[in-house]
Design a protein around this motif. Sequence first.
Motif, PDB file in Angstrom:
ATOM      1  N   THR A   1       0.823  -1.208   0.000  1.00  0.00           N
ATOM      2  CA  THR A   1       0.000   0.000   0.000  1.00  0.00           C
ATOM      3  C   THR A   1       0.856   1.256   0.000  1.00  0.00           C
ATOM      4  OG1 THR A   1      -1.712  -1.196   1.211  1.00  0.00           O
ATOM      5  CG2 THR A   1      -1.828   1.203   1.221  1.00  0.00           C
TER       6      THR A   1
ATOM      7  N   GLN B   1       3.939   1.533  -0.974  1.00  0.00           N
ATOM      8  CA  GLN B   1       4.705   1.636  -2.216  1.00  0.00           C
ATOM      9  C   GLN B   1       3.865   2.257  -3.332  1.00  0.00           C
ATOM     10  OE1 GLN B   1       6.463  -2.054  -3.401  1.00  0.00           O
ATOM     11  NE2 GLN B   1       7.798  -1.124  -4.900  1.00  0.00           N
ATOM     12  N   ARG B   2       2.623   1.794  -3.477  1.00  0.00           N
ATOM     13  CA  ARG B   2       1.760   2.369  -4.514  1.00  0.00           C
ATOM     14  C   ARG B   2       1.453   3.836  -4.236  1.00  0.00           C
ATOM     15  NH1 ARG B   2      -0.675  -2.882  -4.201  1.00  0.00           N
ATOM     16  NH2 ARG B   2      -2.104  -2.096  -2.603  1.00  0.00           N
ATOM     17  N   GLU B   3       1.117   4.160  -2.986  1.00  0.00           N
ATOM     18  CA  GLU B   3       0.763   5.529  -2.644  1.00  0.00           C
ATOM     19  C   GLU B   3       1.965   6.460  -2.756  1.00  0.00           C
ATOM     20  OE1 GLU B   3      -1.946   8.484  -1.680  1.00  0.00           O
ATOM     21  OE2 GLU B   3      -2.249   6.362  -2.192  1.00  0.00           O
TER      22      GLU B   3
ATOM     23  N   ARG C   1       4.607   6.051  -4.701  1.00  0.00           N
ATOM     24  CA  ARG C   1       4.938   6.222  -6.116  1.00  0.00           C
ATOM     25  C   ARG C   1       3.995   7.228  -6.777  1.00  0.00           C
ATOM     26  NH1 ARG C   1       4.612   1.289  -7.475  1.00  0.00           N
ATOM     27  NH2 ARG C   1       6.817   0.749  -7.238  1.00  0.00           N
ATOM     28  N   ARG C   2       2.701   7.145  -6.442  1.00  0.00           N
ATOM     29  CA  ARG C   2       1.738   8.092  -7.016  1.00  0.00           C
ATOM     30  C   ARG C   2       2.015   9.517  -6.543  1.00  0.00           C
ATOM     31  NH1 ARG C   2      -2.585  10.728  -5.409  1.00  0.00           N
ATOM     32  NH2 ARG C   2      -2.409   9.813  -3.314  1.00  0.00           N
ATOM     33  N   THR C   3       2.300   9.666  -5.249  1.00  0.00           N
ATOM     34  CA  THR C   3       2.541  10.998  -4.704  1.00  0.00           C
ATOM     35  C   THR C   3       3.806  11.622  -5.279  1.00  0.00           C
ATOM     36  OG1 THR C   3       1.458  10.334  -2.652  1.00  0.00           O
ATOM     37  CG2 THR C   3       2.820  12.295  -2.571  1.00  0.00           C
TER      38      THR C   3
ATOM     39  N   ASN D   1       5.148  11.013  -8.186  1.00  0.00           N
ATOM     40  CA  ASN D   1       4.900  11.346  -9.583  1.00  0.00           C
ATOM     41  C   ASN D   1       4.099  12.643  -9.698  1.00  0.00           C
ATOM     42  OD1 ASN D   1       4.897  10.961 -12.386  1.00  0.00           O
ATOM     43  ND2 ASN D   1       2.867  10.010 -12.297  1.00  0.00           N
ATOM     44  N   GLU D   2       3.063  12.784  -8.852  1.00  0.00           N
ATOM     45  CA  GLU D   2       2.267  14.017  -8.885  1.00  0.00           C
ATOM     46  C   GLU D   2       3.095  15.220  -8.445  1.00  0.00           C
ATOM     47  OE1 GLU D   2      -1.106  13.289  -6.446  1.00  0.00           O
ATOM     48  OE2 GLU D   2      -2.108  11.992  -7.916  1.00  0.00           O
TER      49      GLU D   2
ATOM     50  N   GLU E   1       5.138  16.381 -11.376  1.00  0.00           N
ATOM     51  CA  GLU E   1       4.329  17.069 -12.383  1.00  0.00           C
ATOM     52  C   GLU E   1       3.905  18.461 -11.913  1.00  0.00           C
ATOM     53  OE1 GLU E   1       1.088  14.534 -13.277  1.00  0.00           O
ATOM     54  OE2 GLU E   1       2.282  13.093 -14.445  1.00  0.00           O
TER      55      GLU E   1
ATOM     56  N   SER F   1       8.489  17.628 -14.684  1.00  0.00           N
ATOM     57  CA  SER F   1       8.219  16.569 -15.666  1.00  0.00           C
ATOM     58  C   SER F   1       8.391  17.079 -17.082  1.00  0.00           C
ATOM     59  CB  SER F   1       6.799  16.027 -15.460  1.00  0.00           C
ATOM     60  OG  SER F   1       6.690  15.394 -14.218  1.00  0.00           O
TER      61      SER F   1
END
Length: 341
Positions: free
Chosen positions: A284, A286-288, A290-292, A294-295, A298, A303
Amino acid sequence: MTDACGNDALCKQVFVWTQNQWLANSSYVIIIKPLRVIGIIVVAMLIRWLLHRAITRLTASTSRAAMPALLKPLKERVAETAEDAQYIPERRRQRAEAIGSVLRSFVSAVVFTMAALLLMGEFGFNLAPLLASAGIVGVALGFGAQSLVKDLIAGLFMLLEDQYGVGDTVDLGEAIGVVESVGLRITTVRDSRGVLWYIRNGEIVRVGNKSQGWAMVVIDIPIGFVNSEEAINVLKGAAIAIAEHPEHQTEFIEPPDVVGVEQLTVDGAVIRTIAKTTADSQATVQRELRRTLNEAMESSGLSGRIAASRMVPRSSVPPPWYTAPENSSPSIGEQPPGGAA
């Protein structure tokens, strides 16, 4: 009476009571023999009940803070802190119940086997040939069932050492998944595709348990050729923000850290971020995370700069310092020196 019973006091007493010579001569078989048989059975049942009660109390004590040293994993038989002593996980209780079930079955088998041998001796069976035959059969079974004995011994030590339990995510070589059941001979694991694997304990050479203790999340973010210090500051701020979020605050054991440039490639630098989490929350987080991250890249505008830095125009004109070899052949589509071929 003397002619019928000789010096047997019981026979004489029965003869006095019944005045029957046959009953007097058969007094041992009619009275003593049944009493001895009943006594053997009662004593065996009593010993079995006492041992089962002791094992049950031993395993039941795992629900309290203090845990018996017999049921404590071999790798954890050291002085525990007060905080650790108050935490008795569910998997430890399940392992204690499994060990208790095995011990109760073993005690019942031993007690009833000894009682059966004593009863056979009371009924006049010659136990010497029987024990010799049992020894020969045991040796034959031992040679023929080496793999079974190996599985049982491996399963017993696996339970004692608490290598894994029901619900753990493990890597057993070819089988990687969640443990659904643990036995003395077989361990069943269901992988991510839903396939249920039955693995003999004797064939398990190594165990990678992903559910014990803590876990480490490692995320590599490529940043191209932009300023690495700027990218590190952006990633560090996003990682700390998610670690301080109330929804994920309890999932982090230590604050996340952006360690810096991990490697350099033809596409630029790669920044590594690590976070120490609980074992159950690794996926959980790791996914969160990675998303944070990346955002954050950007929203900071990095980016677009990363994408632009990767668009390097390639010119067909060689640089001034380049000198072609004398015997080199012309490239495809290039005119030879003497005109068209």
